[in-house]
Design a protein around this motif. Structure first.
Motif, mmCIF file in Angstrom:
data_model
loop_
_atom_site.group_PDB
_atom_site.id
_atom_site.type_symbol
_atom_site.label_atom_id
_atom_site.label_comp_id
_atom_site.label_asym_id
_atom_site.label_seq_id
_atom_site.Cartn_x
_atom_site.Cartn_y
_atom_site.Cartn_z
ATOM 1 N N LYS A 69 -0.605 25.546 -34.920
ATOM 2 C CA LYS A 69 -0.981 24.148 -34.709
ATOM 3 C C LYS A 69 -0.674 23.672 -33.288
ATOM 4 O O LYS A 69 -1.409 22.874 -32.716
ATOM 5 C CB LYS A 69 -0.238 23.268 -35.722
ATOM 6 N N ASP A 70 0.411 24.180 -32.706
ATOM 7 C CA ASP A 70 0.811 23.742 -31.364
ATOM 8 C C ASP A 70 -0.030 24.377 -30.255
ATOM 9 O O ASP A 70 0.182 24.110 -29.074
ATOM 10 C CB ASP A 70 2.299 24.011 -31.126
ATOM 11 N N GLY A 71 -0.996 25.223 -30.649
ATOM 12 C CA GLY A 71 -1.885 25.834 -29.660
ATOM 13 C C GLY A 71 -1.345 27.106 -29.029
ATOM 14 O O GLY A 71 -2.016 27.713 -28.194
ATOM 15 N N SER A 72 -0.141 27.520 -29.408
ATOM 16 C CA SER A 72 0.392 28.766 -28.834
ATOM 17 C C SER A 72 -0.497 29.933 -29.277
ATOM 18 O O SER A 72 -1.134 29.872 -30.326
ATOM 19 C CB SER A 72 1.849 28.979 -29.239
ATOM 20 N N PRO A 73 -0.560 30.998 -28.467
ATOM 21 C CA PRO A 73 -1.491 32.092 -28.754
ATOM 22 C C PRO A 73 -1.324 32.684 -30.156
ATOM 23 O O PRO A 73 -0.213 33.035 -30.568
ATOM 24 C CB PRO A 73 -1.170 33.137 -27.685
ATOM 25 N N ALA A 74 -2.436 32.770 -30.866
ATOM 26 C CA ALA A 74 -2.456 33.331 -32.218
ATOM 27 C C ALA A 74 -2.074 34.798 -32.188
ATOM 28 O O ALA A 74 -2.240 35.478 -31.173
ATOM 29 C CB ALA A 74 -3.853 33.173 -32.804
ATOM 30 N N HIS A 75 -1.575 35.270 -33.307
ATOM 31 C CA HIS A 75 -1.260 36.689 -33.457
ATOM 32 C C HIS A 75 -2.379 37.369 -34.233
ATOM 33 O O HIS A 75 -2.618 37.030 -35.398
ATOM 34 C CB HIS A 75 0.072 36.877 -34.189
ATOM 35 N N PRO A 76 -3.062 38.335 -33.604
ATOM 36 C CA PRO A 76 -4.054 39.126 -34.328
ATOM 37 C C PRO A 76 -3.392 40.376 -34.909
ATOM 38 O O PRO A 76 -2.611 41.035 -34.228
ATOM 39 C CB PRO A 76 -5.052 39.511 -33.230
ATOM 40 N N HIS A 77 -3.681 40.666 -36.167
ATOM 41 C CA HIS A 77 -3.137 41.864 -36.810
ATOM 42 C C HIS A 77 -4.318 42.729 -37.238
ATOM 43 O O HIS A 77 -4.934 42.477 -38.275
ATOM 44 C CB HIS A 77 -2.255 41.489 -37.997
ATOM 45 N N PHE A 78 -4.625 43.733 -36.426
ATOM 46 C CA PHE A 78 -5.746 44.632 -36.694
ATOM 47 C C PHE A 78 -5.307 45.706 -37.681
ATOM 48 O O PHE A 78 -4.228 46.280 -37.543
ATOM 49 C CB PHE A 78 -6.232 45.279 -35.390
#
Length: 178
Positions: free
Chosen positions: A136-145
């Protein structure tokens, strides 16, 4: 109080998914899309991941596994860094930098994969998954491939979970009085 918090979380998640559907829809004008949705912290959080998403084949799409008798509504099927994936978009207040932090989400991914790969309504097969945790705070999302090998491991776990559920449901039906 607890019900209100849950309702707010659900509402935020719903708005996030609606914004994503609009962003990933081929009809949306790219410039309008960015202007319209950048103010949302969750959307800001996933900007670096959206650059690696292409070839969207399905959005908010129902899937059905006739043999195993389950259905679901997947978020997205698209290419991520050139690999076709079932993509599940999640929101979180807390950082989830590792796949293990997503709890049962990998099982959900492989369940959708299994259904889509056995559903005659889809003309493609998916071997990989991606869980994206947005903040919500806009910090970079974590992608889990999740590559094909990892998905195979989770598929075995999913089948065991489904078997437990089916057995439990069968036992509940036997115990019900007429």
């Amino acid at each position: 109080m607890k019900v209100r918090v849950l309702r707010d979380i659900f509402s935020q998640g719903k708005r996030f998914h609606e914004a994503l559907e609009s962003i990933l829809s081929p009809q949306e004008n790219l410039k309008e899309r960015d202007e319209k949705h950048l103010q949302c912290g969750y959307i800001e959080s996933i900007q670096h991941i959206l650059k690696d998403i292409s070839g969207v084949l399905a959005l908010e799409s129902a899937v059905h596994h006739e043999t195993l008798k389950y259905t679901g509504l997947l978020d997205c099927v698209a290419e991520y860094q050139g690999k076709l994936c079932v993509i599940d978009w999640k929101t979180s207040e807390k950082p989830k930098p590792f796949l293990r932090n997503t709890y049962d989400n990998p099982l959900q991914i492989v369940a959708y994969m299994g259904a889509i790969n056995h559903d005659a309504n889809y003309s493609f097969q998916v071997q990989c998954g991606l869980i994206v945790v947005a903040y919500k705070d806009g910090s970079p999302a974590h992608p889990h491939f999740m590559d094909a090998e990892l998905c195979s491991q989770y598929w075995v776990k999913w089948l065991l979970r489904l078997e437990e559920y089916t057995e439990k449901k069968k036992n509940q039906n036997i115990q019900k009085p007429d």
